[in-house]
Design an enzyme around this catalytic site. Structure first.
Site, PDB file in Angstrom:
ATOM      1  N   TRP A 100       0.835  -1.209   0.000  1.00  0.00           N
ATOM      2  CA  TRP A 100       0.000   0.000   0.000  1.00  0.00           C
ATOM      3  C   TRP A 100       0.861   1.247   0.000  1.00  0.00           C
ATOM      4  CZ3 TRP A 100      -4.357  -1.116  -1.864  1.00  0.00           C
ATOM      5  CH2 TRP A 100      -5.031  -2.307  -1.533  1.00  0.00           C
ATOM      6  N   ASP A 167      -1.357   6.665   6.504  1.00  0.00           N
ATOM      7  CA  ASP A 167      -2.401   5.732   6.081  1.00  0.00           C
ATOM      8  C   ASP A 167      -2.625   4.764   7.238  1.00  0.00           C
ATOM      9  OD1 ASP A 167      -3.946   3.699   5.040  1.00  0.00           O
ATOM     10  OD2 ASP A 167      -2.668   3.290   3.306  1.00  0.00           O
ATOM     11  N   LYS A 191     -11.795  -1.757   7.083  1.00  0.00           N
ATOM     12  CA  LYS A 191     -10.889  -2.591   7.869  1.00  0.00           C
ATOM     13  C   LYS A 191     -11.256  -2.576   9.361  1.00  0.00           C
ATOM     14  CE  LYS A 191      -8.288  -3.467   4.221  1.00  0.00           C
ATOM     15  NZ  LYS A 191      -7.534  -2.367   3.642  1.00  0.00           N
TER      16      LYS A 191
HETATM   17  C1  LIG Z   1      -6.882  -1.898   2.294  1.00  0.00           C
HETATM   18  C2  LIG Z   1      -5.862  -0.847   2.377  1.00  0.00           C
HETATM   19  C3  LIG Z   1      -5.794   0.204   1.443  1.00  0.00           C
HETATM   20  C4  LIG Z   1      -6.728   0.306   0.256  1.00  0.00           C
HETATM   21  O1  LIG Z   1      -7.971   0.683   0.642  1.00  0.00           O
HETATM   22  P1  LIG Z   1      -9.158   0.920  -0.424  1.00  0.00           P
HETATM   23  O2  LIG Z   1     -10.208   1.515   0.446  1.00  0.00           O
HETATM   24  O3  LIG Z   1      -9.504  -0.420  -0.981  1.00  0.00           O
HETATM   25  O4  LIG Z   1      -8.659   1.845  -1.471  1.00  0.00           O
HETATM   26  C5  LIG Z   1      -4.831   1.175   1.611  1.00  0.00           C
HETATM   27  N1  LIG Z   1      -3.960   1.114   2.635  1.00  0.00           N
HETATM   28  C6  LIG Z   1      -3.977   0.116   3.534  1.00  0.00           C
HETATM   29  C7  LIG Z   1      -2.984   0.109   4.642  1.00  0.00           C
HETATM   30  C8  LIG Z   1      -4.924  -0.902   3.431  1.00  0.00           C
HETATM   31  O5  LIG Z   1      -4.952  -1.898   4.341  1.00  0.00           O
END
Ligand SMILES: *Cc1c(COP(=O)(O)O)cnc(C)c1O
Length: 354
Positions: A100, A167, A191
């Protein structure tokens, strides 16, 4: 029967949240109308949005500290781009700690040359890089608090001399941190907070307004802040369900209380991985994640037996990501300790059998 759901995302949500959300789809608070058929400009929905935004800041301890919470669309993946559009003028530094993070770098690179302050790519991202310098004259530093795919988690954050963007998609609301160290935090809801379809973005207002480019409306944090996160039709179901999860978390005692539960689950899981000779942990011990535990079988021949036993025990979603292989136990806030006990029991049963 409800499965033990270890899915990495979209993932398990509290059962009572699912019940309340389902009810609201049929009839929102005895209004005779469904949550998803009323105007997003109605008082009922505006109150929901304001409550969700306020709860997010309250739970993170960021009330009255110059932050605003937004519920946007496009997933965390759109934030990779939006961060760059809103903050990147000259150059930015990124910590490359996983897939990511690498995707975030790729998007920002569209606008400028990105500097990787450090990377663990050469070790298939099985650890968190440390001891790096953050250049003082850059626009911002970007990191990923929890690497969902590899099962590593930043236990400490640098004292960044420049704005810090993080993030936190896969560990927001799971542990106490000094969230005021960060200037922008973003997290896809699916998540640890709600259904897919919305992304929580926490913005410290004073980092905005420093770039010279024109920012398209939908990409502009300032505009979304000015419009109260209602510039266009928000994802009403995802925002409502996220609000319910945040209310649930608050009722559990907030982040400090859930953090203790998450530590219990992780301790139990990792002690089995470490003590059971049939399994091997993937991530470096000091960096392993309390949210996603990655591990492999020492002997691949046992895979079929193990998978069958897991299935019979009602375990869902334990398979690892293809770039790591093996298994990944995602233990987000709503996963009960009992589910971890079930997996650990299956692992020790396999040891007795083998
Ligand atoms: C799942 C995830 C993403 C992507 O998220 P989307 O909402 O599918 O774009 C980005 N960063 C991390 C750390 C993730 O676990």
């Amino acid at each position: 029967m409800k499965k033990h759901n270890f899915s990495a995302g979209p993932c398990i949500l509290p059962q009572e949240v699912l019940q309340k959300a389902s009810q609201a789809v049929l009839d929102l608070d005895n209004s005779g109308l469904s949550l998803i058929e009323i105007s997003h400009r109605s008082k009922a929905f505006v109150d929901i949005m304001e409550n969700a935004r306020a709860l997010a800041l309250e739970l993170l301890g960021l009330e009255g500290k110059g932050y605003k919470a937004l519920f946007l669309q496009g997933g965390a993946s759109t934030q990779f781009l939006m961060v760059a559009l809103n903050l990147l003028e000259k150059r930015a530094g990124y910590l490359n700690s996983g897939t990511w993070a690498a995707k975030a770098i790729k998007e920002a690179q569209i606008y400028d040359d990105i500097y990787e302050v450090a990377s663990s790519k050469d070790a298939n991202y099985n650890y968190i890089p440390k001891g790096y310098e953050i250049p003082e004259d850059y626009d911002y530093f970007h990191c990923t608090s929890n690497n969902t795919i590899f099962g590593t988690q930043m236990k400490e954050f640098p004292n960044s001399p420049i704005p810090m963007v993080c993030d936190m998609s896969s560990d927001i609301f799971s542990r106490s941190l000094d969230f005021s160290k960060f200037d922008i935090i973003y997290a896809g809801a699916q998540k640890n907070m709600g259904p897919a379809g919305t992304t929580l973005v926490i913005v410290k207002e004073d980092v905005l307004g420093k770039v010279s480019r024109k920012i398209p409306s939908m990409m502009d944090y300032k505009l979304h802040i000015d419009k109260g996160s209602m510039f266009n039709t928000p994802p009403v179901f995802a925002v409502y369900t996220s609000m319910l999860t945040l209310e649930w978390l608050k009722a559990q005692g907030g982040i400090t209380a859930i953090e203790k539960e998450n530590e219990k689950k992780a301790r139990l899981m990792y002690s089995e991985i470490d003590l059971n000779p049939l399994f091997k942990g993937f991530a470096a011990k000091e960096d392993r994640s309390n949210m996603n535990a990655t591990f492999t079988l020492e002997n691949e021949n046992l895979k079929e037996t193990f998978d069958t036993m897991l299935k019979e025990a009602g375990v869902n979603g334990l398979n690892g990501h293809r770039s790591v292989g093996g298994y990944r136990a995602s233990m987000y806030n709503a996963l009960p300790l009992d589910s971890v006990k079930v997996v650990v029991e299956v692992m020790s049963e396999l040891e007795r059998k083998a």
